[in-house]
Write a protein that holds these residues in place. Structure first.
Motif, PDB file in Angstrom:
ATOM      1  N   GLU A 101      -0.481  -3.164   7.199  1.00 54.37           N
ATOM      2  CA  GLU A 101      -0.737  -2.619   8.537  1.00 54.37           C
ATOM      3  C   GLU A 101      -0.847  -1.103   8.484  1.00 54.37           C
ATOM      4  O   GLU A 101      -1.673  -0.510   9.179  1.00 54.37           O
ATOM      5  N   GLY A 102      -0.030  -0.477   7.623  1.00 54.82           N
ATOM      6  CA  GLY A 102      -0.097   0.982   7.460  1.00 54.82           C
ATOM      7  C   GLY A 102      -1.424   1.424   6.856  1.00 54.82           C
ATOM      8  O   GLY A 102      -2.008   2.428   7.288  1.00 54.82           O
ATOM      9  N   VAL A 103      -1.910   0.691   5.864  1.00 50.19           N
ATOM     10  CA  VAL A 103      -3.205   1.017   5.251  1.00 50.19           C
ATOM     11  C   VAL A 103      -4.309   0.900   6.298  1.00 50.19           C
ATOM     12  O   VAL A 103      -5.166   1.786   6.425  1.00 50.19           O
ATOM     13  N   LEU A 104      -4.294  -0.191   7.064  1.00 51.05           N
ATOM     14  CA  LEU A 104      -5.329  -0.392   8.080  1.00 51.05           C
ATOM     15  C   LEU A 104      -5.248   0.643   9.199  1.00 51.05           C
ATOM     16  O   LEU A 104      -6.275   1.144   9.668  1.00 51.05           O
ATOM     17  N   ALA A 105      -4.034   0.990   9.616  1.00 55.07           N
ATOM     18  CA  ALA A 105      -3.863   1.998  10.666  1.00 55.07           C
ATOM     19  C   ALA A 105      -4.362   3.360  10.186  1.00 55.07           C
ATOM     20  O   ALA A 105      -5.050   4.077  10.928  1.00 55.07           O
ATOM     21  N   ARG A 145       0.216   8.665   0.342  1.00 57.01           N
ATOM     22  CA  ARG A 145       0.990   8.716  -0.909  1.00 57.01           C
ATOM     23  C   ARG A 145       2.255   7.863  -0.819  1.00 57.01           C
ATOM     24  O   ARG A 145       2.642   7.221  -1.792  1.00 57.01           O
ATOM     25  N   GLU A 146       2.901   7.850   0.336  1.00 56.19           N
ATOM     26  CA  GLU A 146       4.097   7.024   0.516  1.00 56.19           C
ATOM     27  C   GLU A 146       3.746   5.529   0.420  1.00 56.19           C
ATOM     28  O   GLU A 146       4.449   4.751  -0.224  1.00 56.19           O
ATOM     29  N   ILE A 147       2.651   5.140   1.073  1.00 56.32           N
ATOM     30  CA  ILE A 147       2.217   3.737   1.011  1.00 56.32           C
ATOM     31  C   ILE A 147       1.844   3.376  -0.423  1.00 56.32           C
ATOM     32  O   ILE A 147       2.229   2.321  -0.928  1.00 56.32           O
ATOM     33  N   ALA A 161      -7.525   0.400  -1.905  1.00 57.47           N
ATOM     34  CA  ALA A 161      -7.877   1.055  -0.640  1.00 57.47           C
ATOM     35  C   ALA A 161      -7.028   2.303  -0.410  1.00 57.47           C
ATOM     36  O   ALA A 161      -7.558   3.366  -0.063  1.00 57.47           O
ATOM     37  N   ILE A 162      -5.722   2.178  -0.624  1.00 61.90           N
ATOM     38  CA  ILE A 162      -4.861   3.344  -0.356  1.00 61.90           C
ATOM     39  C   ILE A 162      -5.096   4.438  -1.389  1.00 61.90           C
ATOM     40  O   ILE A 162      -5.014   5.629  -1.081  1.00 61.90           O
ATOM     41  N   SER A 163      -5.437   4.039  -2.607  1.00 64.57           N
ATOM     42  CA  SER A 163      -5.772   5.032  -3.632  1.00 64.57           C
ATOM     43  C   SER A 163      -7.048   5.785  -3.244  1.00 64.57           C
ATOM     44  O   SER A 163      -7.127   7.016  -3.396  1.00 64.57           O
ATOM     45  N   GLU A 186      -1.329  20.057   2.271  1.00 67.58           N
ATOM     46  CA  GLU A 186      -0.660  18.770   2.527  1.00 67.58           C
ATOM     47  C   GLU A 186      -0.830  18.436   4.010  1.00 67.58           C
ATOM     48  O   GLU A 186      -0.587  19.252   4.876  1.00 67.58           O
ATOM     49  N   SER A 187      -1.247  17.222   4.285  1.00 64.04           N
ATOM     50  CA  SER A 187      -1.394  16.786   5.668  1.00 64.04           C
ATOM     51  C   SER A 187      -0.566  15.527   5.878  1.00 64.04           C
ATOM     52  O   SER A 187      -0.185  14.850   4.927  1.00 64.04           O
TER      53      SER A 187
END
Length: 189
Positions: free
Chosen positions: A173-177, A91-93, A68-70, A83-84
């Motif tokens: 939680e970070g991915v979902l947010a 990228r950090e996650i 998902a994060i990819s 860059e946003s």
């Protein structure tokens, strides 16, 4: 001894001793084979249960989060050349998730640890429950950590600072947010 067909008492005794020895060897061999079969059966049952209850759910969760994060990072990269903040966050996650190992977040098997404690010799200097295979695995993970620290731009993770289950929950939680912020409908296990 008058006839060649009469039994010699010494031969009878030797035959009986051979028979007893042979019988004992077969009994011991059968006992060993039974023990081995029982251990193999219990080992397979334990593997099957651990795989289904621990390995698969953790693997599915980590794999889904990494995928998902990819996808989010790829979506954000293609959307804008600059860059946003959401792209940096993605990228950090992603980087943090890449550093998570199964051994970091798998629950401790207290039953296996207790079993290992019961079977260790009193003179054994190895840490409790640390088989040679486990020690080699930990040594390899230490080498992987060193290699990761040498990689350009990698965050430093010491062996004492490995991710925990709570870290993975925060990353989820970070991915979902982030997906909510972007209006994406991502469902994670």
């Amino acid at each position: 001894m008058d006839s060649p067909w009469e039994e010699d008492p010494q031969t009878d005794h030797a035959t009986e001793a051979d028979w007893t020895k042979l019988s004992n060897e077969f009994t011991n061999s059968g006992y060993r084979e039974g023990i081995i079969a029982g251990k193999e059966s219990a080992l397979q049952d334990g593997f099957d249960a651990g795989f289904a209850r621990v390995g698969v759910p953790i693997g599915r969760e980590l794999g889904s989060m990494r995928g998902a994060i990819s996808a989010i990072a790829s979506f954000l990269s293609s959307k804008s050349q600059e860059e946003s903040t959401p792209l940096t966050t993605a990228r950090e996650i992603s980087s943090s998730l890449a550093g998570v190992r199964f051994s970091d977040i798998a629950p401790v098997d207290h039953e296996a640890e207790q079993h290992a404690r019961e079977h260790l010799d009193a003179d054994n200097d190895d840490p409790i429950g640390q088989s040679e295979e486990l020690l080699q695995k930990k040594q390899m993970e230490g080498l992987e950590d060193m290699l990761q620290r040498l990689t350009a731009g990698a965050t430093s993770i010491s062996s004492h600072d490995r991710p925990t289950r709570e870290d993975v929950i925060r990353l989820k939680e970070g991915v979902l947010a982030l997906s909510d912020q972007l209006g994406l409908d991502i469902i994670l296990p």
